[in-house]
Scaffold this motif. Structure first.
Motif, PDB file in Angstrom:
ATOM      1  N   LYS A 237       1.137  -1.674  10.515  1.00 36.07           N
ATOM      2  CA  LYS A 237       0.434  -0.422  10.246  1.00 36.07           C
ATOM      3  C   LYS A 237       0.167  -0.245   8.760  1.00 36.07           C
ATOM      4  CE  LYS A 237       2.193   2.159  14.217  1.00 36.07           C
ATOM      5  NZ  LYS A 237       2.945   3.368  14.654  1.00 36.07           N
ATOM      6  N   ASP A 238       1.083  -0.754   7.928  1.00 29.33           N
ATOM      7  CA  ASP A 238       0.879  -0.616   6.482  1.00 29.33           C
ATOM      8  C   ASP A 238      -0.274  -1.493   6.024  1.00 29.33           C
ATOM      9  OD1 ASP A 238       3.080   0.976   6.615  1.00 29.33           O
ATOM     10  OD2 ASP A 238       4.475  -0.518   5.836  1.00 29.33           O
ATOM     11  N   SER A 255      -5.388  -3.873   8.635  1.00 33.14           N
ATOM     12  CA  SER A 255      -4.864  -2.566   9.049  1.00 33.14           C
ATOM     13  C   SER A 255      -5.496  -1.414   8.286  1.00 33.14           C
ATOM     14  CB  SER A 255      -3.338  -2.524   8.863  1.00 33.14           C
ATOM     15  OG  SER A 255      -2.987  -2.886   7.539  1.00 33.14           O
ATOM     16  N   MET A 259      -5.923   2.746   9.201  1.00 31.91           N
ATOM     17  CA  MET A 259      -5.391   3.803   8.352  1.00 31.91           C
ATOM     18  C   MET A 259      -6.489   4.669   7.757  1.00 31.91           C
ATOM     19  SD  MET A 259      -2.967   3.536   4.960  1.00 31.91           S
ATOM     20  CE  MET A 259      -1.621   2.787   5.850  1.00 31.91           C
ATOM     21  N   THR A 320       0.121   9.392   1.931  1.00 29.37           N
ATOM     22  CA  THR A 320       0.533   7.992   1.897  1.00 29.37           C
ATOM     23  C   THR A 320       1.573   7.769   0.813  1.00 29.37           C
ATOM     24  OG1 THR A 320      -1.189   7.333   0.331  1.00 29.37           O
ATOM     25  CG2 THR A 320      -1.742   7.232   2.683  1.00 29.37           C
ATOM     26  N   VAL A 340       1.602  -2.278  -1.289  1.00 31.96           N
ATOM     27  CA  VAL A 340       1.627  -1.823   0.102  1.00 31.96           C
ATOM     28  C   VAL A 340       1.346  -0.326   0.108  1.00 31.96           C
ATOM     29  CG1 VAL A 340       2.998  -1.567   2.196  1.00 31.96           C
ATOM     30  CG2 VAL A 340       3.317  -3.576   0.749  1.00 31.96           C
ATOM     31  N   THR A 341       0.495   0.086   1.023  1.00 31.27           N
ATOM     32  CA  THR A 341       0.211   1.510   1.218  1.00 31.27           C
ATOM     33  C   THR A 341       0.613   1.887   2.636  1.00 31.27           C
ATOM     34  OG1 THR A 341      -1.620   1.466  -0.346  1.00 31.27           O
ATOM     35  CG2 THR A 341      -1.561   3.304   1.216  1.00 31.27           C
ATOM     36  N   ARG A 342       1.426   2.913   2.755  1.00 28.11           N
ATOM     37  CA  ARG A 342       1.958   3.322   4.058  1.00 28.11           C
ATOM     38  C   ARG A 342       1.564   4.762   4.344  1.00 28.11           C
ATOM     39  NH1 ARG A 342       8.081   2.042   5.091  1.00 28.11           N
ATOM     40  NH2 ARG A 342       7.079   0.025   5.428  1.00 28.11           N
ATOM     41  N   ASP A 343       1.105   4.978   5.572  1.00 25.03           N
ATOM     42  CA  ASP A 343       0.774   6.337   6.010  1.00 25.03           C
ATOM     43  C   ASP A 343       2.079   7.046   6.385  1.00 25.03           C
ATOM     44  OD1 ASP A 343      -0.115   8.663   7.164  1.00 25.03           O
ATOM     45  OD2 ASP A 343      -1.566   7.714   8.489  1.00 25.03           O
TER      46      ASP A 343
END
Length: 869
Positions: A237-238, A255, A259, A320, A340-343
């Motif tokens: 997901k990231d 991904s 996102m 994020t 890395v970018t994460r929601d």
């Protein structure tokens, strides 16, 4: 030619012949040596050619092996095993793999010839190393082992199982992976002896095989790692990305479309700042740029994490978490970023919901009126650990602050087990099964107060640890209410006893009149017949029997009316029933007939007083049902076996022998509605003032306490029948053998006897004198105390009545024991509500006997006391 010349020529010829023979022999020897050398050279040439052919075959095998890069491990092993047998000229061979600990060999394959000659029924697959013989030496000694005479005695050989291929020669080599043995190759039954050449051939062959295996494993791991990385990158997901120092994307993972809604090609070559939501504060943006500039100029990676609101392609804003990591070249210059970018939108929502839930839980936790205690469980011995959670009411009740309680454990607040009788070990074991446990305990507050509590506990897993959650309720008021209820129930039960005694008053009076008539009549006859000793003795004997009957009747009434603990003993049920009916008959109307059908049955373990009460309650109820028209009460007793068909009915009783007591009447019967309530306390169909409503409930409780069952059948106009089932006991296990009547022996000793009745002191003086004792009698407690005080060692025993004016017998006993603590004392009483046998013995009084005193009982008691003194 003369003879001399002839002899000379002959001698010359002989010499020449000998020389020729010698030269022929020498030449022959030379030719033979040359021939042998030629044969040796030919044999060596053959061996060289054979070795060359073997080397060619080994090279061919190694070449073929090197091309088997995509072959399975099973096929590789089979190939190497076949080549090993062929290259060494062996008949049989095998390959076994070794576990990592080098303790177990697992057979992988046998050669075809070995399998054809094998007759073992159940061929094992795994062989513990310590159970192997010569074929395990290669692992134990970590080198090739050659055995060219397998049949020779050897302490290492453990023999072959029945059906195994015969072995004459054997060679096995270990296969190494670095310093670890991973396999063993063995061959056997070569035509000639195994040598170092065979060892070299097999070692090279197996090393080649294992290099392929190792390379295959490395390739599989690399392929798996690359596949996992690709799948992780494409499916996580990231968003994984790479960017220039100015944060322009050069790569983004697929991904990104999930996102942000943008495909990969729309994000590449665009700046991350293009997607930051406009409402992001300006200071945040400047802070990010300043941080990135410091990293770029200083070359130091701080790896900060930023929380940014990004705008999706559809305009929706998401929260994020961005982690940019700088990338440097070999000269230390920053080439760009990867990150890395994460929601975290859902996570933040969940955290907010969790905070709200925790707040609600905290409010609920602290608003419960019962104490809540959460403590750890020690995994080593399943004992209590420290508290990890307590609510406000727990702190208030125990008098500790929350911080103080969280440093304690249940052992710090539980009263000692010797005080409460609570064994926590079985409770903890039951909790470990996952079940709720409800038990009572006593907690000790900080100020020492004892608080009786009821604990409802359950073991759960919290954050990976086993904890016990206990809901703790203060039951102080309930305990007080229970004690009050028990006190009232005891009073009501006693009142019901008194009601039954009132019912029996007429029967008691009738029996006492009969007894007194016998005493008076026989005494008058004895006085008239005093001149005839034989007749007078018989008539005085009848007086004694009547006195014993009166004594027994008084004992029954006192036992029935006294508030005593239930005492079970083996009793003959038939005898108890007959005694009860004899006392009931005078008080029942003459219009009611009592019929008895009492077979000579066995024993039950029962309390005689309670059985009498059952009979009185059932029979008086039956009489009440027939008081208008009269009728019949039929009382029967017989044996039944609950294992027989048709006997048990709806009774909840185990199989076995029982005595069934039945009380049936021909009265008006009961409706189903009345039948449903007959055992309810205080329920009665009698008019006001004629019953407490406790009769049948008491009967039901007594029968249950005797491990029996009560069954009732009734219908309007057809009477009522009560059947009572009580477990029968074996006579031999509980029956006490009656002592044989023996003449009274005489004793010795000085006795002080005190009773305020002059007649009784005179009687006691004569009785004790007849038994051989020296007796001094007193009718005053004060006089007796003064006499004893003058010389405490004068008497061997004191016998005193309980009820006397001025000073009761128990007080007198205390005074006497203060003067001489070891003085034996027997306390006598006709009846007293203030003293019991248990209380008397607790005071130090040796024995407690009831009046009237008979000679045999008095003698036995005195002897028992003096023997113990």
């Amino acid at each position: 030619m003369d003879s001399a010349e002839t002899r000379f020529l002959i001698e010359q010829l002989k010499t020449t012949h000998a020389l020729l023979e010698q030269r022929v022999t020498e030449r022959t020897r030379e030719l033979q040596d040359a021939n042998r050398q030629l044969q040796l050279e030919l044999a060596e040439h053959k061996r060289t050619q054979a070795a060359f052919r073997l080397d060619e075959q080994r090279l061919e095998a190694l070449l073929e092996l090197s091309q088997m890069t995509r072959t399975s491990l099973h096929e590789l092993a089979d190939f190497c095993l076949k080549e090993a047998v062929r290259l060494t000229g062996s008949e049989v061979g095998y390959i076994a793999f070794v576990n990592e600990e080098e303790t177990v060999l697992t057979m992988h394959a046998w050669s075809e010839s070995a399998m054809k000659g094998c007759g073992i029924a159940d061929q094992p697959i795994e062989y513990p190393l310590e159970k192997t013989g010569l074929w395990g030496e290669a692992v134990r000694q970590r080198r090739p082992i050659i055995t060219n005479d397998y049949a020779a005695p050897s302490p290492l050989r453990k023999g072959l199982p029945e059906g195994h291929v015969p072995i004459s020669r054997h060679l096995n080599i270990p296969v190494f992976d670095d310093d670890h043995i991973v396999a063993v190759l063995g061959v056997g039954n070569k035509g000639d002896e195994y040598d170092d050449s065979d060892v070299r051939q097999l070692t090279l062959l197996m090393d080649g095989m294992w290099r392929i295996v190792r390379r295959r494993k490395a390739e599989e791991i690399l392929d798996s790692s690359e596949t996992k990385y690709r799948l992780m990158t494409e499916n996580m997901k990231d968003v994984i990305w790479q960017a220039t120092p100015d944060m322009v994307f050069t790569y983004v993972s697929p991904s990104c479309e999930r996102m942000l809604g943008y495909p990969q090609d729309e994000l590449v070559a665009r700046s991350m700042f293009d997607f930051i939501a406009p409402q992001t504060p300006h200071r945040v943006m400047e802070g990010i740029r300043e941080q990135m500039q410091r990293v770029r100029t200083s070359g130091i990676s701080a790896n900060p994490v930023y929380e940014l609101e990004l705008r999706r392609k559809d305009g929706v804003t998401i929260l994020t978490e961005v982690l940019p990591c700088p990338i440097f070249d070999q000269d230390g210059n920053m080439e760009g970023y990867q990150g890395v970018t994460r929601d975290i939108t859902e996570r933040r929502q969940a955290e907010k919901a969790m905070q709200e839930s925790e707040e609600r839980y905290r409010v609920l936790f602290n608003s419960i009126t019962d104490a809540l205690l959460v403590h750890e469980i020690n995994a080593d011995d399943a004992s209590h650990g420290r508290f990890v959670g307590v609510n406000d009411i727990a702190c208030q009740r125990l008098g500790y602050s929350r911080e103080e309680l969280l440093t304690l454990s249940p052992a710090d607040i539980d009263a000692p087990a010797c005080e409460t009788g609570v064994d926590t070990l079985p409770i903890m074991r039951h909790l470990a099964t996952g079940q709720n446990v409800i038990f009572e305990q006593v907690h000790v507050a900080r100020d020492g107060r004892r608080i009786p509590v009821e604990i409802n506990a359950r073991m759960v897993t919290l954050q990976g640890r086993s904890v016990n959650i206990s809901l703790v309720r203060d039951i102080s008021e309930r305990r007080q209410a229970d004690e009050e209820r028990k006190r009232l129930e005891a009073q009501l039960a006693q009142a019901q006893k008194m009601e039954s005694i009132g019912t029996l008053a007429g029967g008691i009076a009738h029996d006492f009149n009969n007894i007194l008539s016998a005493i008076i009549g026989f005494t008058e006859l004895a006085l008239d017949d005093v001149s005839e000793p034989a007749k007078a003795k018989r008539e005085l004997g009848e007086v004694l029997k009547a006195g014993d009957r009166a004594k027994g009747l008084v004992s029954q009434i006192l036992a029935f009316s006294r508030k005593t603990e239930t005492k079970y003993s083996p009793v003959a049920l038939r005898t108890l029933i007959k005694e009860s009916l004899r006392m009931l008959r005078p008080v029942l109307p003459t219009t009611i007939e009592i019929r008895q059908n009492l077979m000579d049955s066995g024993l039950v373990m029962a309390d005689s007083t309670q059985i009498h009460q059952v009979m009185m309650n059932l029979c008086t109820n039956a009489a009440h049902a027939m008081e208008e028209k009269g009728g019949v009460i039929e009382v029967s007793l017989k044996k039944v076996n609950m294992g027989e068909a048709g006997v048990a009915r709806d009774l909840d009783l185990p199989c076995g022998n029982y005595l069934m007591l039945s009380v049936c009447d021909t009265g008006h019967g009961m409706t189903p509605e009345v039948m449903a309530r007959i055992y309810d306390p205080y329920f009665t169909t009698k008019e006001l003032g004629r019953g407490t409503g406790l009769g049948l409930s008491v009967v039901h409780g007594i029968v249950k306490s005797h491990k029996g069952e009560l069954h009732c059948t009734s219908s309007p106009g057809k009477g009522t029948a009560f059947d009572i089932y009580l477990p029968e006991i074996e006579p031999g296990r509980h029956a006490a053998q009656a002592p044989a009547e023996e003449p009274f022996p005489t004793g010795t000793g000085r006795i002080l006897f005190i009773d305020d009745e002059q007649t009784l002191t005179a009687l006691a003086g004569k009785m004790l004198g007849k038994l051989g004792y020296d007796v001094i009698t007193k009718t005053s407690s004060a006089e007796a105390l003064g006499l004893f005080r003058e010389d405490p060692e004068r008497f061997d025993l004191v016998i005193t009545d309980m009820t006397m004016p001025g000073m009761t017998g128990d007080r007198l006993a205390q005074e006497l024991m203060q003067l001489r603590h070891d003085i034996p004392i027997i306390l006598c009483t006709g009846y007293s509500a203030n003293i019991s046998e248990e209380r008397a013995k607790a005071m130090g009084i040796r024995e407690y006997i009831l009046k009237p005193l008979d000679l045999r009982t008095l003698d036995a008691t005195i002897r028992k006391v003096l023997a113990g003194a």
